[in-house]
Write a protein that holds these residues in place. Structure first.
Motif, short mmCIF file in Angstrom:
data_model
loop_
_atom_site.label_atom_id
_atom_site.label_comp_id
_atom_site.label_asym_id
_atom_site.label_seq_id
_atom_site.Cartn_x
_atom_site.Cartn_y
_atom_site.Cartn_z
N HIS A 110 -0.74 24.59 1.76
CA HIS A 110 -0.71 23.13 1.71
C HIS A 110 0.49 22.72 0.85
CE1 HIS A 110 -4.89 22.66 3.27
NE2 HIS A 110 -5.08 23.82 2.65
N ILE A 111 1.37 21.90 1.40
CA ILE A 111 2.56 21.44 0.66
C ILE A 111 2.55 19.92 0.66
CG2 ILE A 111 5.07 21.48 0.48
CD1 ILE A 111 5.09 24.05 2.06
N THR A 112 2.49 19.33 -0.52
CA THR A 112 2.44 17.87 -0.62
C THR A 112 3.56 17.34 -1.51
OG1 THR A 112 0.90 16.02 -0.96
CG2 THR A 112 0.93 17.72 -2.66
N SER A 113 3.96 16.11 -1.25
CA SER A 113 4.98 15.47 -2.08
C SER A 113 4.56 14.04 -2.39
CB SER A 113 6.35 15.47 -1.39
OG SER A 113 6.37 14.56 -0.30
N LEU A 114 5.09 13.54 -3.47
CA LEU A 114 4.92 12.14 -3.88
C LEU A 114 6.28 11.60 -4.26
CD1 LEU A 114 3.42 9.58 -4.93
CD2 LEU A 114 3.15 10.79 -7.11
N SER A 115 6.67 10.47 -3.71
CA SER A 115 7.93 9.84 -4.09
C SER A 115 7.67 8.39 -4.46
CB SER A 115 8.96 9.92 -2.95
OG SER A 115 8.54 9.14 -1.85
N PHE A 116 8.46 7.91 -5.41
CA PHE A 116 8.35 6.52 -5.83
C PHE A 116 9.64 6.13 -6.52
CE2 PHE A 116 6.77 9.11 -9.29
CZ PHE A 116 7.37 8.56 -10.41
N VAL A 117 9.86 4.82 -6.64
CA VAL A 117 11.04 4.29 -7.33
C VAL A 117 10.59 3.68 -8.64
CG1 VAL A 117 12.91 2.62 -7.25
CG2 VAL A 117 12.29 3.89 -5.19
N GLN A 118 11.15 4.19 -9.74
CA GLN A 118 10.87 3.68 -11.08
C GLN A 118 11.83 2.53 -11.38
OE1 GLN A 118 8.54 4.59 -13.23
NE2 GLN A 118 9.22 3.52 -15.05
N ARG A 119 11.30 1.36 -11.64
CA ARG A 119 12.15 0.19 -11.87
C ARG A 119 12.70 0.15 -13.29
NH1 ARG A 119 13.46 -0.76 -6.81
NH2 ARG A 119 11.62 -1.01 -5.48
N ARG A 139 2.65 4.86 -5.67
CA ARG A 139 1.58 5.32 -6.57
C ARG A 139 0.75 4.12 -7.02
NH1 ARG A 139 4.63 6.03 -12.36
NH2 ARG A 139 6.36 4.64 -11.88
N SER A 140 0.43 3.26 -6.06
CA SER A 140 -0.35 2.05 -6.37
C SER A 140 -1.85 2.28 -6.21
CB SER A 140 0.08 0.90 -5.46
OG SER A 140 -0.21 1.18 -4.11
N GLU A 141 -2.23 3.33 -5.49
CA GLU A 141 -3.64 3.56 -5.19
C GLU A 141 -4.19 4.72 -6.02
OE1 GLU A 141 -3.78 4.08 -0.98
OE2 GLU A 141 -2.60 2.27 -0.62
N THR A 142 -5.40 4.57 -6.52
CA THR A 142 -5.98 5.56 -7.42
C THR A 142 -7.02 6.45 -6.75
OG1 THR A 142 -7.62 3.93 -8.16
CG2 THR A 142 -5.58 4.13 -9.46
N GLY A 202 0.82 -1.20 0.00
CA GLY A 202 0.00 0.00 0.00
C GLY A 202 0.84 1.25 0.00
N ASP A 203 0.23 2.35 -0.37
CA ASP A 203 0.92 3.63 -0.34
C ASP A 203 1.01 4.14 1.10
OD1 ASP A 203 1.10 3.50 -3.08
OD2 ASP A 203 -0.60 4.83 -3.45
N LEU A 204 2.15 4.68 1.43
CA LEU A 204 2.39 5.22 2.76
C LEU A 204 2.18 6.73 2.74
CD1 LEU A 204 3.45 4.84 5.71
CD2 LEU A 204 5.75 5.27 4.77
N ARG A 205 1.41 7.25 3.70
CA ARG A 205 1.13 8.67 3.76
C ARG A 205 1.50 9.24 5.12
NH1 ARG A 205 -2.79 6.16 0.78
NH2 ARG A 205 -3.43 7.14 -1.19
N LEU A 206 1.87 10.52 5.11
CA LEU A 206 2.23 11.24 6.35
C LEU A 206 1.61 12.62 6.30
CD1 LEU A 206 5.60 11.32 8.20
CD2 LEU A 206 4.57 13.49 7.50
N GLU A 237 0.40 2.72 -10.71
CA GLU A 237 1.78 2.83 -11.17
C GLU A 237 1.90 3.63 -12.47
OE1 GLU A 237 3.79 1.90 -8.98
OE2 GLU A 237 2.54 0.55 -7.81
N GLY A 238 0.87 4.35 -12.85
CA GLY A 238 0.89 5.08 -14.10
C GLY A 238 1.56 6.44 -14.00
N ASN A 239 1.88 7.02 -15.16
CA ASN A 239 2.55 8.31 -15.23
C ASN A 239 1.59 9.48 -15.42
OD1 ASN A 239 4.89 6.86 -15.00
ND2 ASN A 239 5.93 7.84 -16.72
N THR A 240 0.31 9.19 -15.63
CA THR A 240 -0.69 10.25 -15.67
C THR A 240 -1.27 10.40 -14.27
OG1 THR A 240 -1.26 9.83 -17.98
CG2 THR A 240 -2.86 11.04 -16.67
N LEU A 241 -1.11 11.60 -13.69
CA LEU A 241 -1.54 11.85 -12.32
C LEU A 241 -2.59 12.95 -12.32
CD1 LEU A 241 2.00 12.05 -10.66
CD2 LEU A 241 0.55 10.03 -10.82
N VAL A 242 -3.47 12.89 -11.33
CA VAL A 242 -4.43 13.97 -11.12
C VAL A 242 -4.16 14.56 -9.74
CG1 VAL A 242 -6.19 12.35 -10.28
CG2 VAL A 242 -6.86 14.63 -11.04
N LEU A 243 -4.13 15.89 -9.67
CA LEU A 243 -3.92 16.60 -8.42
C LEU A 243 -5.28 16.90 -7.80
CD1 LEU A 243 -2.03 18.04 -6.40
CD2 LEU A 243 -2.21 20.08 -7.85
#
Length: 211
Positions: free
Chosen positions: A193-202, A104-107, A73-77, A121-127
């Motif tokens: 509001h300041i948000t970040s998203l991090s992930f590892v691209q394989r 970025r597994s959860e939609t 699951g995605d981890l949030r803080l 895991e897609g590259n199209t994101l919605v804010l």
């Protein structure tokens, strides 16, 4: 120090399904604030995994926070306990809330301000801001070689991010909510509001910071 902290954000680094680390600073410039300094601005963070709302244990280290987590699951803080401060740029008092997500597994969104993939895991994101797409907003994408690109969400709140390299990516968004609130010493004129998203691209072109 106040101006520097205003530019900072929190991001998470997690490998696989094990424990994670939260940092406060600037990933692109390798700035990680320390205890006894600006890291103390992150006073009461809460972290949770996936659909769970149960808070995870967090331990403090000299230059990071350690989130004890195990599982998928995605981890949030969230850090919403930072006291409001005088704002020399906008005037008045500004409250700041920090959000961070790893994965970025959860939609669907769980944070008030969150970047969510349209497909896992897609590259199209919605804010999303309170669950509503946020249009015409800048999103900073930073790739493994500390390559930086600024994108702007379209009318539907979407961006398509490039991920040419394998390795870690960190995205950051700042959005001001012009709504006063609070009372007494906690009174404020607006919320940052300041948000970040991090992930590892394989997949992608390998990148190493070693010569």
């Amino acid at each position: 120090l106040i101006n520097t902290a205003q530019a900072h954000y929190v991001w998470l680094e997690r490998e696989g399904e094990g424990r994670a680390y939260a940092y406060f600073g600037e990933w692109v410039d390798d700035i990680r604030e320390k205890a006894g300094g600006l890291l103390d601005r992150i006073k009461s963070p809460r972290a949770f995994l996936g659909i769970s709302t149960a808070p995870l244990p967090i331990r403090r280290h000299q230059d990071r926070l350690e989130v004890e987590v195990q599982g998928k699951g995605d981890l949030r803080l969230v850090e919403d306990g930072t006291p409001p401060r005088d704002d020399s740029e906008k005037g008045g008092i500004t409250r700041t809330i920090y959000y961070a997500k790893a994965g970025r597994s959860e939609t669907s969104a769980k944070l008030d301000l969150e970047l969510v993939p349209t497909v896992a895991e897609g590259n199209t994101l919605v804010l999303l801001f309170y669950g509503v797409p946020l249009a015409k907003t800048e999103v900073t994408v930073i790739g493994p070689p500390k390559w930086e690109k600024h994108l702007t969400t379209n009318d539907q709140g979407h961006i398509v991010m490039p991920t040419p390299w394998s390795g870690r990516y960190v995205l950051e968004v700042t959005h001001f909510e012009a709504k006063p609130g609070g009372s007494g010493n906690g009174k404020f004129d607006r919320t940052r509001h300041i948000t970040s998203l991090s992930f590892v691209q394989r997949d992608g072109q390998p990148w190493s910071d070693k010569p």
